[in-house]
Enzyme design. Structure first.
Site: not given
Length: 390
Positions: A118-120, A122, A124, A234, A260
């Site tokens: 998820g580095a694309n 935020g 990440g 979280s 979540y």
């Protein structure tokens, strides 16, 4: 209290949506700060220019909770945590508490290979940039390759993009097969409070992406990881409950925020259980957890509902930057940490500030449930972990 004022010219539809989203915003604020409820005034009106909003914080009154962590002995008194937070945040003395740690304190990462899911965007994206700037070779594992390449171009060096869709176990296996060796795996990607959806393998989207996808990825890469695995959880794990009989919400009435919370609790239970199994096997590898506190990222804009609007208000009023939110992950990934440690912001009840040790709920440390969740996860993903024997 959280109060929302009605504007005479606003439509009934807007007010109905506001009432629905108000509950989630107030819950998020109250649970996140662990202070007395904030008094929030939000007015909404519709006119020729569209929907407008204004928000005013009337008061946020923090208070000291009556509970304190008990001192184990007179000699350890100065190491005990003077808790101003609920009991679940007081489970361990902050023996490795750091002060003011930031990106400048990241050790030289030259020669190390890192995977960031998820580095694309935020957290990440910030994590990938910081590690690349420190000299690491970073593999950005992302579902949206176009967006990831744009971020990679901005970083400019030491990065490559590979496709990984955690909501599809076939994609997870294909990605894992493409990796020869890696020093550090950062399980960062996630979705939050989305409508009821199913992954390619039929899992509920949040538990499927946030937990089961990363569980499978870690298992397939474990023999190739040389140093540590960092899994991002979280503070909302405190709202979660693991339902082993209906993990994928096939029989229960679906509630997006509880789903979540369950997925984030699963992340943390996985972190602790993985470390227990690594330790039992005599492995020097580490499993470490982190959480960003309340950080402003795109995660809060993908609920596909009016809640995006109200979460955006929360971002404007309370959240810290993604750069600050990524610090606990970077600390867990590069600093000298405890095996099975959990790290987050140390200010404002764990919601913002520089990183340090963080507490977690008693449920997150339930070893019986963790073991059963592990076994169920292996069954669902068909990924079995092979730990070396002593």
């Amino acid at each position: 209290m959280c109060s929302f004022s009605r504007t005479p010219h606003a439509s009934a539809t807007i007010h109905k949506a506001a009432r629905i989203a108000r509950r989630e915003l107030c819950l998020m604020i109250t649970n996140s700060t662990h202070s007395k409820p904030a008094s929030i005034s939000v007015s909404i009106r519709a006119d020729a220019t569209g929907l407008r909003w204004s928000a005013q914080v009337n008061a946020i009154r923090t208070h000291r909770a009556a509970r304190k962590c008990s001192e184990r002995s007179a000699n350890s008194a100065r190491n005990a945590v003077a808790c101003e937070t609920p009991r679940w945040r007081c489970r361990a003395p902050r023996l490795d508490l750091v002060s003011g740690w930031d990106i400048a304190d990241i050790p030289d990462q030259t020669g190390r290979t890192v995977i960031v899911t998820g580095a694309n965007s935020g957290l990440g994206a910030v994590t990938a940039r910081a590690l690349a700037d420190a000299g690491a070779q970073v593999i950005m594992a992302c579902r949206n390759e176009v967006k990831a390449r744009s971020v990679a171009d901005g970083i400019g060096k030491n990065v490559q993009v590979r496709r990984l869709d955690l909501a599809d176990l076939a994609s997870v296996r294909e990605f894992a097969d493409s990796i020869d060796a890696v020093d550090l795996l950062i399980n960062n990607a996630g979705v939050m409070a989305v409508p009821l959806k199913r992954t390619a393998d039929g899992f509920e989207m949040q538990i499927g992406t946030n937990h089961l996808g990363h569980f499978a990825l870690t298992g397939l890469l474990l023999d190739k990881v040389r140093d540590r695995i960092v899994t991002v959880s979280s503070g909302m794990h405190a709202t979660g409950k693991i339902d082993l009989a209906d993990l994928n919400w096939e029989h229960r009435h679906y509630q997006r925020w509880l789903a979540y919370g369950q997925s984030k609790l699963a992340n943390l239970m996985f972190t602790y259980e993985l470390q227990r199994r690594l330790t039992a096997a005599g492995s020097s590898k580490l499993s470490v957890g982190a959480h960003p506190g309340f950080a402003a990222t795109e995660l809060q804009s993908h609920t596909e509902s009016i809640q995006d609007f109200f979460l955006g208000i929360g971002n404007k009023l309370f959240a810290q930057s993604a750069e600050m939110g990524a610090l606990p992950t970077l600390y867990a990934a590069t600093a000298e940490v405890r095996p099975g440690g959990y790290y987050g912001p140390t200010g404002l009840r764990g919601m913002r500030g520089n990183p340090g040790p963080s507490g977690s709920t008693a449920a997150s440390r339930d070893e019986v449930t963790a073991r059963r969740l592990w076994e169920l996860s292996e069954q669902l993903t068909k990924v079995s972990y092979a730990f070396p024997r002593r």
